[in-house]
Design an enzyme around this catalytic site. Structure first.
Site, PDB file in Angstrom:
ATOM      1  N   LYS A   1      -2.906   5.824  -3.824  1.00 25.72           N
ATOM      2  CA  LYS A   1      -3.995   6.734  -3.455  1.00 25.72           C
ATOM      3  C   LYS A   1      -3.915   8.023  -4.264  1.00 25.72           C
ATOM      4  CE  LYS A   1      -3.641   4.886   1.190  1.00 25.72           C
ATOM      5  NZ  LYS A   1      -2.307   4.283   0.987  1.00 25.72           N
TER       6      LYS A   1
ATOM      7  N   HIS B   1      -7.674   9.504  -1.421  1.00 29.95           N
ATOM      8  CA  HIS B   1      -6.980   9.491  -0.130  1.00 29.95           C
ATOM      9  C   HIS B   1      -7.822  10.060   1.009  1.00 29.95           C
ATOM     10  CE1 HIS B   1      -2.583   9.438   1.517  1.00 29.95           C
ATOM     11  NE2 HIS B   1      -3.434   8.931   2.374  1.00 29.95           N
TER      12      HIS B   1
ATOM     13  N   ASP C   1       0.845  -1.201   0.000  1.00 26.31           N
ATOM     14  CA  ASP C   1       0.000   0.000   0.000  1.00 26.31           C
ATOM     15  C   ASP C   1       0.877   1.247   0.000  1.00 26.31           C
ATOM     16  OD1 ASP C   1      -2.972   1.070   0.837  1.00 26.31           O
ATOM     17  OD2 ASP C   1      -1.413   2.248   1.823  1.00 26.31           O
TER      18      ASP C   1
ATOM     19  N   TYR D   1       2.633   9.945  -0.173  1.00 29.33           N
ATOM     20  CA  TYR D   1       3.759   9.412   0.606  1.00 29.33           C
ATOM     21  C   TYR D   1       5.102   9.784  -0.020  1.00 29.33           C
ATOM     22  CZ  TYR D   1       0.272   6.265   2.743  1.00 29.33           C
ATOM     23  OH  TYR D   1      -0.819   5.738   3.393  1.00 29.33           O
TER      24      TYR D   1
END
Length: 288
Positions: free
Chosen positions: A76, A109, A46, A51
């Site tokens: 996401k 997200h 994931d 990120y």
């Protein structure tokens, strides 16, 4: 082994019951973390544009020595993308950055941009536009499944009422001492799988003497107990670590929590402080 177990999404796609979260794993360290995880047995990774490690995750997937189709990769769509055009650009950008031909799943997200997280404006129109872009990418084969993250009931209803494809997952903060039971029940009642991020409360749960004592009763670690708790709720836990020893330990889940102890864990006093992580919106912080 937990690595062999799967849930089945509403479109028939199988998703491994345990995933590896990659939040806060730096991009230049992500590839090796993924290679280590895959070697240990993980088949569900994931990540997210937010990120900043999609490139490294993609490299790890491509160089791990296991066929691409055997690994389930989720990313996401950035929470700020609330127009169709932004979402299309974000989808294609994540594919390009990761170097992957497709994602097994992409999820919105958050229903609000992080600067507006948990405020009154739910950005209903913006989420419908972002969802339309995900639906089209799904139909085009760029994504094998689509879903959402951090969505409350009203946010889910917005897409259920106006979309043409039902969200397949809702990834939410859920762990011992902070389990949104009503949202989990509602999400599951709609045939949507709940994914549980931060199943170990970003490490803060390790400080609980009550949970430590129960873990000792089962001869397991606190993270193992907390991850097993999420599984027994019918959710999919996503513990985050770059440490191979922790990866192995987090997957050693060959035990069952009794019904009585599950009820006790459901009633643990709610955690109010996530330590240094409290600055992040998902833990109650506020971005400016």
């Amino acid at each position: 082994m937990i690595f062999d177990e799967t849930y089945t999404l509403s479109n028939g796609v199988k998703i491994p019951k345990l995933g590896l979260g990659t939040w806060l794993i730096e991009d230049d360290k992500a590839a090796q973390a993924i290679r280590n995880a895959v070697k240990i047995g993980y088949r569900h990774i994931d990540t997210a544009e937010g990120y900043g490690n999609e490139r490294g995750v993609g490299e790890g997937i491509r160089t791990c020595g296991v066929a691409r189709e055997e690994i389930f990769v989720t990313t996401k769509l950035e929470a700020a993308y609330k127009t169709y055009e932004e979402a299309i650009s974000g989808i294609d950008g994540s594919l390009k950055t990761s170097g992957l031909d497709y994602f097994d799943m992409m999820i919105i997200h958050a229903p609000q941009p992080w600067t507006d997280f948990h405020e009154d404006d739910h950005f209903f129109e913006g989420n419908r536009e972002a969802w339309r872009a995900l639906e089209e990418a799904y139909q085009a084969g760029k994504l094998r499944a689509i879903g959402v993250s951090n969505f409350e009931q009203v946010d889910l209803d917005n897409l259920l009422e106006h979309g043409t494809v039902k969200p397949m997952v809702n990834q939410i903060l859920a762990h011992v001492s902070n389990t949104p039971f009503e949202l989990i029940d509602y999400t599951q009642s709609k045939g949507i799988l709940v994914e549980a991020y931060s199943p170990v409360a970003h490490g803060e749960i390790l400080k609980s003497q009550e949970i430590t004592a129960m873990a000792e009763k089962y001869s397991v670690t606190v993270p193992q107990l907390c991850i097993r708790y999420c599984l027994q709720l019918g959710t999919l836990p996503l513990p985050k670590t770059a440490n191979p020893a922790h990866m192995r330990s987090n997957a050693a889940l060959n035990f069952e929590i009794s019904d009585a102890d599950m009820e006790t864990l459901k009633e643990v006093e709610r955690i109010k402080n996530y330590g240094e992580a409290s600055i992040f919106p998902v833990y109650g912080g506020k971005l400016k």
